[in-house]
Design an enzyme around this catalytic site. Structure first.
Site, mmCIF file in Angstrom:
data_model
loop_
_atom_site.group_PDB
_atom_site.id
_atom_site.type_symbol
_atom_site.label_atom_id
_atom_site.label_comp_id
_atom_site.label_asym_id
_atom_site.label_seq_id
_atom_site.Cartn_x
_atom_site.Cartn_y
_atom_site.Cartn_z
ATOM 1 N N GLY A 49 0.897 -0.690 -0.186
ATOM 2 C CA GLY A 49 0.223 0.140 0.711
ATOM 3 C C GLY A 49 0.701 1.275 0.250
ATOM 4 N N GLU A 50 0.753 2.657 0.608
ATOM 5 C CA GLU A 50 1.092 3.581 0.296
ATOM 6 C C GLU A 50 1.997 3.324 1.969
ATOM 7 O OE1 GLU A 50 3.373 6.920 0.247
ATOM 8 O OE2 GLU A 50 2.603 5.809 -1.155
ATOM 9 N N SER A 51 2.986 3.566 1.873
ATOM 10 C CA SER A 51 3.637 3.189 3.352
ATOM 11 C C SER A 51 3.576 3.784 4.386
ATOM 12 C CB SER A 51 4.818 2.672 3.161
ATOM 13 O OG SER A 51 5.819 3.930 2.959
ATOM 14 N N HIS A 58 4.644 -8.689 -4.048
ATOM 15 C CA HIS A 58 3.327 -8.642 -3.869
ATOM 16 C C HIS A 58 2.851 -9.764 -4.268
ATOM 17 C CE1 HIS A 58 1.876 -4.357 -3.125
ATOM 18 N NE2 HIS A 58 2.988 -4.425 -4.461
ATOM 19 N N GLU A 89 0.337 -12.280 -2.719
ATOM 20 C CA GLU A 89 -0.903 -12.398 -2.732
ATOM 21 C C GLU A 89 -1.780 -11.964 -4.335
ATOM 22 O OE1 GLU A 89 -0.465 -7.638 -2.258
ATOM 23 O OE2 GLU A 89 1.334 -9.610 -1.638
ATOM 24 N N ILE A 125 5.361 -4.563 -7.864
ATOM 25 C CA ILE A 125 4.739 -3.017 -8.319
ATOM 26 C C ILE A 125 5.299 -1.785 -7.894
ATOM 27 C CG2 ILE A 125 2.319 -1.596 -8.090
ATOM 28 C CD1 ILE A 125 0.926 -4.301 -8.598
ATOM 29 N N ARG A 126 5.462 -0.485 -8.091
ATOM 30 C CA ARG A 126 6.534 0.754 -7.044
ATOM 31 C C ARG A 126 7.126 0.113 -7.134
ATOM 32 N NH1 ARG A 126 2.013 4.240 -5.184
ATOM 33 N NH2 ARG A 126 4.274 4.981 -4.032
ATOM 34 N N CYS A 130 5.980 -5.228 0.678
ATOM 35 C CA CYS A 130 6.211 -4.174 -0.505
ATOM 36 C C CYS A 130 6.343 -2.464 0.658
ATOM 37 C CB CYS A 130 4.915 -3.955 -1.662
ATOM 38 S SG CYS A 130 5.596 -2.652 -2.664
ATOM 39 N N ARG A 156 12.482 3.199 -1.095
ATOM 40 C CA ARG A 156 11.248 3.259 -1.816
ATOM 41 C C ARG A 156 11.017 3.187 -3.272
ATOM 42 N NH1 ARG A 156 8.345 7.663 0.508
ATOM 43 N NH2 ARG A 156 6.316 6.616 0.043
#
Length: 190
Positions: A50-52, A171, A173, A136-137, A82, A109
């Site tokens: 997600g967004e850390s 990821h 999942e 992903i990113r 991530c 990051r």
């Protein structure tokens, strides 16, 4: 055994479904963790991507940040994927996000670029074999300290473990392959 999935932001439902799909021999039951009280009685915790900075802020505000660190020091198994890897690290590479210092790694990051630069790469993971990893990113693990490297992508560590903590920059999942989740849960029961 109860496996908590931090339900603040990110691929929460995907991790929940992966735990539900694990072979019955693991006796793993996924539960959503939204509050400090939800942490009671869990044997493992997945901190999803997600967004850390958002996850960090919400963990601190709710009081869960300190409780998770305390529980990890008492043996709680944690898998950070991530953004989760950023949070469990010693050095997040971001002044806005204080790492939990649960695993001796430093992170850069968004090292793999923007969302448009996302990719799937087959990697070999110790204890699993070939695995299609979704980046992903993704952050990059810049130093591994005392952690054990379980898999590489282009010569760089992408999944590491130190004691009861696993950190990965991809990821699992999103793949349909339960291998990484099985590796995590087997470390709890093993």
């Amino acid at each position: 055994m109860k496996i908590g999935i931090l339900d603040i932001q990110g691929d929460v439902s995907e991790h929940f479904q992966m735990i539900k799909r694990l072979p019955v021999k693991y006796h793993a039951v996924p539960i959503m963790v939204k509050t400090v009280n939800d942490l009671a009685g869990i044997s493992g915790l997945i901190i999803p991507g997600g967004e850390s900075t958002v996850i960090y802020m919400l963990l601190k505000k709710s009081g869960m940040y300190e409780k998770i660190v305390e529980m990890a020091h008492s043996g709680l198994h944690i898998m950070g994927t991530c953004a989760g890897a950023i949070l469990v690290s010693r050095d997040t590479g971001d002044k806005q996000v204080e790492g939990m210092n649960l695993i001796d790694i430093s992170i850069k990051r968004n090292a793999y670029g923007r969302q448009i630069n996302s990719f799937i790469q087959k990697i070999n993971i110790s204890g699993i074999g070939n695995f299609d990893a979704v980046f992903i990113r993704a952050p990059e693990i810049e130093s591994t300290g005392n952690s054990e490297v379980l898999g590489l992508e282009s010569g760089k560590p992408v999944i590491v473990r130190e004691g009861n903590i696993m950190a990965l920059t991809f990821h699992p999942e999103l793949t349909g392959n339960t291998g990484v989740h099985e590796l995590f849960v087997s470390g709890i029961t093993g």
